[in-house]
Design a protein around this motif. Structure first.
Motif, PDB file in Angstrom:
ATOM      1  N   HIS A 136     -11.152  -7.433   0.674  1.00 32.69           N
ATOM      2  CA  HIS A 136     -11.685  -7.516   2.439  1.00 32.69           C
ATOM      3  C   HIS A 136     -10.705  -7.442   3.286  1.00 32.69           C
ATOM      4  O   HIS A 136     -11.146  -7.205   4.538  1.00 32.69           O
ATOM      5  N   ARG A 137      -9.266  -7.139   3.098  1.00 31.23           N
ATOM      6  CA  ARG A 137      -8.453  -6.795   3.978  1.00 31.23           C
ATOM      7  C   ARG A 137      -7.695  -5.271   3.553  1.00 31.23           C
ATOM      8  O   ARG A 137      -6.790  -5.047   2.877  1.00 31.23           O
ATOM      9  N   PRO A 138      -8.682  -4.222   4.005  1.00 32.81           N
ATOM     10  CA  PRO A 138      -8.409  -3.022   3.176  1.00 32.81           C
ATOM     11  C   PRO A 138      -7.597  -1.822   4.002  1.00 32.81           C
ATOM     12  O   PRO A 138      -7.534  -0.856   3.456  1.00 32.81           O
ATOM     13  N   HIS A 139      -7.437  -2.191   5.173  1.00 32.29           N
ATOM     14  CA  HIS A 139      -7.059  -0.852   5.861  1.00 32.29           C
ATOM     15  C   HIS A 139      -5.822  -0.414   5.482  1.00 32.29           C
ATOM     16  O   HIS A 139      -5.680   0.916   5.590  1.00 32.29           O
ATOM     17  N   HIS A 140      -4.857  -1.014   5.236  1.00 35.67           N
ATOM     18  CA  HIS A 140      -3.399  -0.405   4.586  1.00 35.67           C
ATOM     19  C   HIS A 140      -3.729   0.267   3.661  1.00 35.67           C
ATOM     20  O   HIS A 140      -2.987   1.404   3.443  1.00 35.67           O
ATOM     21  N   PHE A 141      -4.336  -0.181   2.605  1.00 36.88           N
ATOM     22  CA  PHE A 141      -4.754   0.817   1.242  1.00 36.88           C
ATOM     23  C   PHE A 141      -5.695   2.172   1.708  1.00 36.88           C
ATOM     24  O   PHE A 141      -5.347   3.254   1.028  1.00 36.88           O
ATOM     25  N   ALA A 142      -6.495   1.964   2.564  1.00 37.27           N
ATOM     26  CA  ALA A 142      -7.254   2.998   2.902  1.00 37.27           C
ATOM     27  C   ALA A 142      -6.649   4.091   3.515  1.00 37.27           C
ATOM     28  O   ALA A 142      -6.663   5.057   3.111  1.00 37.27           O
ATOM     29  N   ILE A 143      -5.640   3.571   4.447  1.00 42.74           N
ATOM     30  CA  ILE A 143      -4.793   4.650   5.267  1.00 42.74           C
ATOM     31  C   ILE A 143      -4.062   5.332   4.255  1.00 42.74           C
ATOM     32  O   ILE A 143      -3.739   6.608   4.298  1.00 42.74           O
ATOM     33  N   ALA A 144      -3.226   4.519   3.424  1.00 40.38           N
ATOM     34  CA  ALA A 144      -2.158   5.190   2.575  1.00 40.38           C
ATOM     35  C   ALA A 144      -2.700   5.794   1.354  1.00 40.38           C
ATOM     36  O   ALA A 144      -2.072   6.804   1.112  1.00 40.38           O
TER      37      ALA A 144
ATOM     38  N   ALA B  24       0.959  -1.217  -0.087  1.00 42.48           N
ATOM     39  CA  ALA B  24       0.019  -0.038   0.212  1.00 42.48           C
ATOM     40  C   ALA B  24       0.910   1.210  -0.117  1.00 42.48           C
ATOM     41  O   ALA B  24       0.687   2.207  -0.709  1.00 42.48           O
ATOM     42  N   ALA B  25       2.023   1.167   0.813  1.00 41.98           N
ATOM     43  CA  ALA B  25       2.878   2.437   0.987  1.00 41.98           C
ATOM     44  C   ALA B  25       3.532   2.818  -0.324  1.00 41.98           C
ATOM     45  O   ALA B  25       3.329   3.818  -1.012  1.00 41.98           O
ATOM     46  N   GLY B  26       4.081   1.737  -0.941  1.00 41.67           N
ATOM     47  CA  GLY B  26       4.783   1.749  -2.385  1.00 41.67           C
ATOM     48  C   GLY B  26       3.564   2.151  -3.570  1.00 41.67           C
ATOM     49  O   GLY B  26       4.276   3.199  -4.149  1.00 41.67           O
ATOM     50  N   VAL B  27       2.438   1.813  -3.603  1.00 45.14           N
ATOM     51  CA  VAL B  27       1.737   2.122  -4.629  1.00 45.14           C
ATOM     52  C   VAL B  27       1.075   3.340  -4.438  1.00 45.14           C
ATOM     53  O   VAL B  27       1.035   4.371  -5.354  1.00 45.14           O
TER      54      VAL B  27
ATOM     55  N   GLY C  17       5.439   3.300  -9.727  1.00 46.37           N
ATOM     56  CA  GLY C  17       5.805   4.730 -10.555  1.00 46.37           C
ATOM     57  C   GLY C  17       5.800   4.664 -11.861  1.00 46.37           C
ATOM     58  O   GLY C  17       5.110   5.608 -12.540  1.00 46.37           O
ATOM     59  N   HIS C  18       6.450   3.639 -12.406  1.00 46.60           N
ATOM     60  CA  HIS C  18       6.256   3.175 -14.001  1.00 46.60           C
ATOM     61  C   HIS C  18       5.058   2.917 -14.385  1.00 46.60           C
ATOM     62  O   HIS C  18       4.671   3.554 -15.361  1.00 46.60           O
ATOM     63  N   ALA C  19       4.142   2.323 -13.610  1.00 52.57           N
ATOM     64  CA  ALA C  19       3.007   1.819 -13.985  1.00 52.57           C
ATOM     65  C   ALA C  19       1.945   3.053 -14.086  1.00 52.57           C
ATOM     66  O   ALA C  19       1.158   2.996 -14.766  1.00 52.57           O
TER      67      ALA C  19
ATOM     68  N   PHE D 105      -3.321  -2.841 -11.883  1.00 50.20           N
ATOM     69  CA  PHE D 105      -3.666  -4.099 -11.189  1.00 50.20           C
ATOM     70  C   PHE D 105      -2.423  -4.636 -10.225  1.00 50.20           C
ATOM     71  O   PHE D 105      -1.755  -4.716 -10.497  1.00 50.20           O
ATOM     72  N   ILE D 106      -3.213  -4.549  -8.846  1.00 50.56           N
ATOM     73  CA  ILE D 106      -2.042  -5.105  -8.006  1.00 50.56           C
ATOM     74  C   ILE D 106      -2.484  -6.356  -7.254  1.00 50.56           C
ATOM     75  O   ILE D 106      -3.618  -6.777  -7.170  1.00 50.56           O
TER      76      ILE D 106
END
Length: 324
Positions: free
Chosen positions: A73-81, A56-59, A225-227, A176-177
């Motif tokens: 369904h495991r979303p908190h890291h992407f939500a915060i980032a 999440a941090a890198g994307v 970054g490239h993507a 797409f990750i």
């Protein structure tokens, strides 16, 4: 990589972990002595992202809140980032009226129009939703992109393949990750997937496919970054798979009897590993580490207090927002 960027990635990872540790604490606080998934301040299932912070941090370091992110369904890291409001997110997890969905969605159904963030308990749902957002962005010519996230187990779903096909055919501004944490609930990738890396599948859909090993946040940052640049410039979608790590169970209450690797898992924690790297590079010292942790703790504990102080929904409003 600039020291500023390295520090930002580290700070983001620490904030995410601090949040997940706090949710873990609150979730289990009143589910004793016998675990009851329906009891307590935070009832229902809980899927935490400890160990997957580098993805999440890198994307999300390359995104703005005008870009869309659809998580799992495991979303908190992407939500915060992605910059979601911690108070509103936490209140939603606690099922309170000041939550993102007025307490009606819970932790697997976080929707935030302000940051174009959403997630779902439906496996692989994030991909078609991201493609829809990307199609809208392309038609509007806004320069926005969409990021869809799924797990390695979901890469065997029809939605995964159908979405990649259309996204490439229509040259959508999307990334797409795939978060490969080795386990689709309790099933190892080797027992469910015919290829060693889902990044290999990108070739079938005419798009670049990249696999990042070792849960390495800087490698994720560079590839993303490239993507993202490619998507914004009209080059079409990219598939990135990150070999990450699920430090804890598939859900809280998971005994993890299926994991033969469980004893060695804590030693693979990506945060102390990255901290050691940045200390060696002179980017971090004791004072910086304490500063980062203190700031993260203050933000998280404030959000927990906000959620606890928010009222529970009035039962008489149970049918509100069901139909338009």
């Amino acid at each position: 990589m600039e020291a500023r960027v390295q520090r930002e990635l580290y700070d983001q990872m620490v904030l995410i972990r601090t949040y997940e540790e706090a949710i873990l604490r609150e979730y289990h606080a009143d589910k004793k002595p016998v675990f009851d998934i329906g009891a307590g301040l935070v009832p229902g299932e809980m899927h935490l992202s400890a160990g997957q912070e580098p993805v999440a941090a890198g994307v999300c370091a390359h995104l703005t809140t005008d870009d869309a992110v659809t998580a799992t369904h495991r979303p908190h890291h992407f939500a915060i980032a992605h910059g979601i409001d911690l108070n509103a997110m936490t209140a939603e997890i606690f099922g309170r009226v000041d939550g993102l969905g007025k307490g009606r969605g819970g932790h697997m159904h976080l929707f935030d129009p302000k940051t174009h963030f959403s997630c779902s308990g439906i496996i692989a749902e994030g991909y078609p939703s991201a493609a829809g957002a990307a199609l809208a962005f392309k038609k509007r010519g806004t320069g926005q992109i969409a990021v869809g996230v799924t797990g390695e187990g979901a890469a065997n779903q029809g939605a995964f393949h159908e979405t990649l096909n259309l996204a490439s055919l229509w040259k959508l501004p999307a990334v797409f990750i795939v978060e490969d944490n080795d386990w689709g609930i309790s099933v190892p990738r080797s027992a469910s997937t015919c290829v060693a890396s889902n990044a290999e599948r990108a070739a079938a859909y005419g798009m670049p496919g990249i696999r990042i090993e070792d849960n390495a946040v800087e490698a994720v940052y560079e590839a993303a970054g490239h993507a993202v640049e490619r998507a914004r410039n009209g080059g079409g979608p990219t598939l990135i798979e990150v070999h990450t790590l699920r430090l804890w169970g598939h859900f809280e209450g998971d005994a993890q009897g299926y994991r033969s690797d469980i004893e060695g898992v804590p030693g693979q924690d990506p945060i102390p590993t990255y901290e050691a790297t940045l200390r060696s590079a002179g980017v971090l010292d004791d004072a910086a580490v304490v500063e980062t942790q203190t700031r993260a703790t203050e933000l998280v504990e404030s959000a927990i207090a906000f959620a606890k102080a928010s009222p529970e929904p009035d039962p008489s409003t149970v049918l509100d927002y069901v139909f338009a």
